[in-house]
Design a protein around this motif. Structure first.
Motif, PDB file in Angstrom:
ATOM      1  N   GLY A  55     -29.179  62.177 -32.615  1.00  0.00           N
ATOM      2  CA  GLY A  55     -28.942  62.720 -34.029  1.00  0.00           C
ATOM      3  C   GLY A  55     -29.953  63.015 -35.081  1.00  0.00           C
ATOM      4  N   THR A  56     -31.038  62.116 -35.038  1.00  0.00           N
ATOM      5  CA  THR A  56     -32.336  62.397 -35.405  1.00  0.00           C
ATOM      6  C   THR A  56     -32.747  63.647 -35.168  1.00  0.00           C
ATOM      7  OG1 THR A  56     -32.699  60.096 -35.624  1.00  0.00           O
ATOM      8  CG2 THR A  56     -34.543  61.392 -36.025  1.00  0.00           C
ATOM      9  N   LEU A  59     -30.671  66.331 -36.977  1.00  0.00           N
ATOM     10  CA  LEU A  59     -31.030  66.537 -38.228  1.00  0.00           C
ATOM     11  C   LEU A  59     -32.614  67.369 -38.397  1.00  0.00           C
ATOM     12  CD1 LEU A  59     -29.879  63.135 -39.500  1.00  0.00           C
ATOM     13  CD2 LEU A  59     -28.931  65.535 -40.031  1.00  0.00           C
ATOM     14  N   SER A  80     -28.821  55.508 -47.126  1.00  0.00           N
ATOM     15  CA  SER A  80     -28.563  56.063 -45.902  1.00  0.00           C
ATOM     16  C   SER A  80     -29.440  55.317 -44.672  1.00  0.00           C
ATOM     17  CB  SER A  80     -28.897  57.424 -45.962  1.00  0.00           C
ATOM     18  OG  SER A  80     -28.771  57.983 -44.373  1.00  0.00           O
ATOM     19  N   PHE A  81     -29.166  55.416 -43.607  1.00  0.00           N
ATOM     20  CA  PHE A  81     -30.135  55.036 -42.359  1.00  0.00           C
ATOM     21  C   PHE A  81     -31.323  56.013 -42.710  1.00  0.00           C
ATOM     22  CE2 PHE A  81     -31.453  55.533 -37.916  1.00  0.00           C
ATOM     23  CZ  PHE A  81     -31.667  54.123 -37.615  1.00  0.00           C
ATOM     24  N   VAL A 150     -25.066  62.758 -46.668  1.00  0.00           N
ATOM     25  CA  VAL A 150     -24.850  62.088 -45.665  1.00  0.00           C
ATOM     26  C   VAL A 150     -23.549  61.603 -45.785  1.00  0.00           C
ATOM     27  CG1 VAL A 150     -25.460  59.762 -44.440  1.00  0.00           C
ATOM     28  CG2 VAL A 150     -27.135  61.093 -45.391  1.00  0.00           C
ATOM     29  N   GLU A 179     -22.184  59.582 -38.752  1.00  0.00           N
ATOM     30  CA  GLU A 179     -21.493  58.424 -38.746  1.00  0.00           C
ATOM     31  C   GLU A 179     -19.848  58.811 -38.841  1.00  0.00           C
ATOM     32  OE1 GLU A 179     -22.676  55.423 -41.745  1.00  0.00           O
ATOM     33  OE2 GLU A 179     -24.869  55.291 -40.704  1.00  0.00           O
ATOM     34  N   ALA A 201     -23.917  61.903 -34.085  1.00  0.00           N
ATOM     35  CA  ALA A 201     -24.795  61.106 -33.016  1.00  0.00           C
ATOM     36  C   ALA A 201     -23.819  60.414 -32.263  1.00  0.00           C
ATOM     37  CB  ALA A 201     -25.577  60.493 -34.014  1.00  0.00           C
ATOM     38  N   TYR A 203     -25.104  57.273 -30.319  1.00  0.00           N
ATOM     39  CA  TYR A 203     -25.605  55.962 -29.964  1.00  0.00           C
ATOM     40  C   TYR A 203     -24.668  55.070 -29.704  1.00  0.00           C
ATOM     41  CZ  TYR A 203     -28.956  51.791 -30.481  1.00  0.00           C
ATOM     42  OH  TYR A 203     -29.685  51.034 -30.145  1.00  0.00           O
ATOM     43  N   LYS A 206     -21.619  54.127 -31.885  1.00  0.00           N
ATOM     44  CA  LYS A 206     -20.948  55.202 -32.761  1.00  0.00           C
ATOM     45  C   LYS A 206     -19.557  55.221 -32.200  1.00  0.00           C
ATOM     46  CE  LYS A 206     -24.210  57.117 -35.339  1.00  0.00           C
ATOM     47  NZ  LYS A 206     -25.344  56.036 -35.380  1.00  0.00           N
ATOM     48  N   GLY A 213     -27.927  60.360 -27.957  1.00  0.00           N
ATOM     49  CA  GLY A 213     -27.192  61.941 -27.811  1.00  0.00           C
ATOM     50  C   GLY A 213     -26.850  62.369 -29.177  1.00  0.00           C
ATOM     51  N   TYR A 336     -25.936  46.149 -44.678  1.00  0.00           N
ATOM     52  CA  TYR A 336     -26.188  47.748 -44.403  1.00  0.00           C
ATOM     53  C   TYR A 336     -25.558  48.671 -45.701  1.00  0.00           C
ATOM     54  CZ  TYR A 336     -25.800  51.622 -40.953  1.00  0.00           C
ATOM     55  OH  TYR A 336     -25.587  52.845 -40.273  1.00  0.00           O
TER      56      TYR A 336
HETATM   57  C1  LIG Z   1     -26.520  58.144 -41.119  1.00  0.00           C
HETATM   58  C2  LIG Z   1     -27.363  58.397 -40.082  1.00  0.00           C
HETATM   59  N1  LIG Z   1     -28.286  59.231 -39.739  1.00  0.00           N
HETATM   60  C3  LIG Z   1     -28.769  59.549 -38.665  1.00  0.00           C
HETATM   61  C4  LIG Z   1     -28.771  58.702 -37.792  1.00  0.00           C
HETATM   62  C5  LIG Z   1     -29.707  58.803 -36.468  1.00  0.00           C
HETATM   63  O1  LIG Z   1     -28.776  59.311 -34.945  1.00  0.00           O
HETATM   64  P1  LIG Z   1     -29.629  58.758 -33.880  1.00  0.00           P
HETATM   65  O2  LIG Z   1     -30.087  57.227 -33.775  1.00  0.00           O
HETATM   66  O3  LIG Z   1     -28.616  59.416 -32.821  1.00  0.00           O
HETATM   67  O4  LIG Z   1     -30.987  59.455 -33.942  1.00  0.00           O
HETATM   68  C6  LIG Z   1     -27.801  57.675 -37.714  1.00  0.00           C
HETATM   69  C7  LIG Z   1     -27.692  56.842 -36.625  1.00  0.00           C
HETATM   70  O5  LIG Z   1     -28.058  55.639 -36.428  1.00  0.00           O
HETATM   71  C8  LIG Z   1     -27.273  57.283 -38.847  1.00  0.00           C
HETATM   72  O6  LIG Z   1     -26.215  56.730 -39.154  1.00  0.00           O
END
Ligand SMILES: Cc1ncc(COP(=O)(O)O)c(C=O)c1O
Length: 399
Positions: A55-56, A59, A80-81, A150, A179, A201, A203, A206, A213, A336
């Motif tokens: 996911g990163t 983005l 957010s994460f 997000v 998410e 994403a 992970y 998820k 991925g 969280y």
């Molecule tokens: C809000 C958010 N953004 C981005 C990500 C990043 O995804 P990834 O872990 O696949 O890189 C996550 C996942 O952990 C997420 O929860």
């Protein structure tokens, strides 16, 4: 009893699908990824989908496609994460955090509108939105380029409002849907309806997984081609293997992951409805418990995609003590999200302090994610809830 925080939901079909790939020479850039992308686009209701390694990574490519470069400004959320803000930094741009709605934890569109108005005009009013450490040194000449909302916890942000602001100020919109696979906003799946890009994403915690991925979705053919090039070392489709038209990355998704994703996507309704059932069990046990607030769903959320189950503890309850007491009973839990602006690296680099985003901080102080997955049983949910109710009761009486 020891309850896992999250678990993937895999069957013999996923194992068989990965095994089959391993019996071919196509472990990368093969037929599975093409099929996974086509099915994913169809599921979301968009023209194009591009698989990436996380996911990163997706983005990051979205930020690049949005034309965001050094010193540019991108409006985003501190609740957010951390990855959703990190991708802005990867391009040496500046995140402009605005606070969130108290009930959903999603970015507040009224603040996005105010920030976009002031930042596009420049001057003293614009400066107020900038991170403290760059307010004086870098503020002049910065251009607002994009907004990165997000969909927190699987609940859609108010996209109509955000798209309206983006149109008014000519901003790209990079949706962090990591998410929110399967969530619906006003009857339409998250990821559809955008003129730009949304990123999912996969992970293992998820709604569906490919190990690692991600997937980018867009209706724009030019962005589809750009994403395919950027994820593959900057090669264009017409390039020979060792020709590179632009600076690119290795953000490819392996065939084993795509094969796993295809099976999971085929089961997505089952996976989402199982998660929803678990969330309902939690709601039934926790609704009305003093000191614990269950998740709130906005009226625009026509379908929640349950990624996590996050409760809010009353502010006077000592969350750390609650977590420790749960842990003693084999129940993990997480605070969280931890606000991004208070992460040590962000606080140091941008000069943020407690008090800068009060709603985010109040959520960050009181939110608690409980164990959650599609494979949780009703007994496990009951066990967690009983423990939580008893611990919170004890904490209330000693507070
Ligand atoms: C809000 C958010 N953004 C981005 C990500 C990043 O995804 P990834 O872990 O696949 O890189 C996550 C996942 O952990 C997420 O929860």
């Amino acid at each position: 009893m020891r309850i896992p925080m999250s678990s993937p939901d895999l069957t013999a079909a996923e194992i068989e699908a990965v095994n089959q790939v391993l019996q071919t020479p196509y472990l990368s850039i093969g037929p599975r990824i093409a099929e996974f992308e086509a099915r994913f686009a169809e599921y979301v209701g968009v023209r194009r989908a591009v698989g990436v390694s996380s996911g990163t990574a997706g983005l990051h490519l979205g930020v690049i496609a949005g034309g965001v470069g050094e010193g540019d400004l991108v409006i985003s959320t501190p609740f957010s994460f951390v990855a959703s803000a990190n991708v802005i930094l990867y391009e040496r741009a500046i995140p402009i955090f605005v606070d969130v709605e108290e009930r959903t934890g999603n970015i507040d569109p009224l603040l996005v509108a105010d920030a976009a108005r002031d930042l596009s005009r420049g001057g003293e009013r614009a400066r107020r939105w900038m991170p403290p450490a760059v307010r004086s040194s870098q503020a002049d000449g910065c251009r607002l380029k994009a907004v990165l909302p997000v969909h927190a916890f699987g609940q859609p942000a108010d996209m109509d409002a955000i798209w309206g602001i983006a149109r008014q100020y000519d901003l790209a919109v990079i949706e962090d849907a990591c998410e929110a696979l399967g969530a619906e906003y006003k009857g339409r799946r998250v990821g559809a309806g955008s003129e730009f890009v949304a990123v999912f994403a996969f992970y293992p915690n998820k709604q569906m997984t490919t190990g690692e991925g991600g997937m980018m979705v867009t209706d724009r053919d030019d962005w589809d081609a750009l994403f395919r090039s950027l994820r593959n070392q900057g090669r264009d489709v017409f390039d020979a293997w060792l020709n590179h038209s632009r600076l690119g990355y290795n953000y490819r998704l392996a065939e084993m992951s795509a094969a796993l994703g295809l099976v999971q996507l085929g089961r997505i309704e089952e996976l989402l409805s199982r998660r929803e059932r678990v969330a309902r069990w939690y709601n039934a046990h926790l609704e009305g418990v003093e000191g614990v607030r269950i998740p709130y769903l906005a009226t625009t959320t026509t379908r929640m995609s349950w990624f996590v189950y996050v409760v809010r503890l009353a502010p006077q309850i000592d969350r750390r003590a609650v977590m420790a007491a749960l842990e003693e009973q084999g129940i993990p839990s997480r605070p969280y999200f931890t606000p991004i602006h208070l992460q040590p690296f962000y606080a140091q680099r941008f000069g943020y302090r407690r008090g800068d985003f009060p709603v985010t901080e109040a959520l960050g102080d009181t939110c608690l994610a409980l164990p959650f997955s599609s494979v949780m049983t009703e007994d496990q949910v009951e066990y967690v809830c009983r423990a939580l109710i008893s611990v919170v009761g004890d904490r209330r009486s000693t507070a």
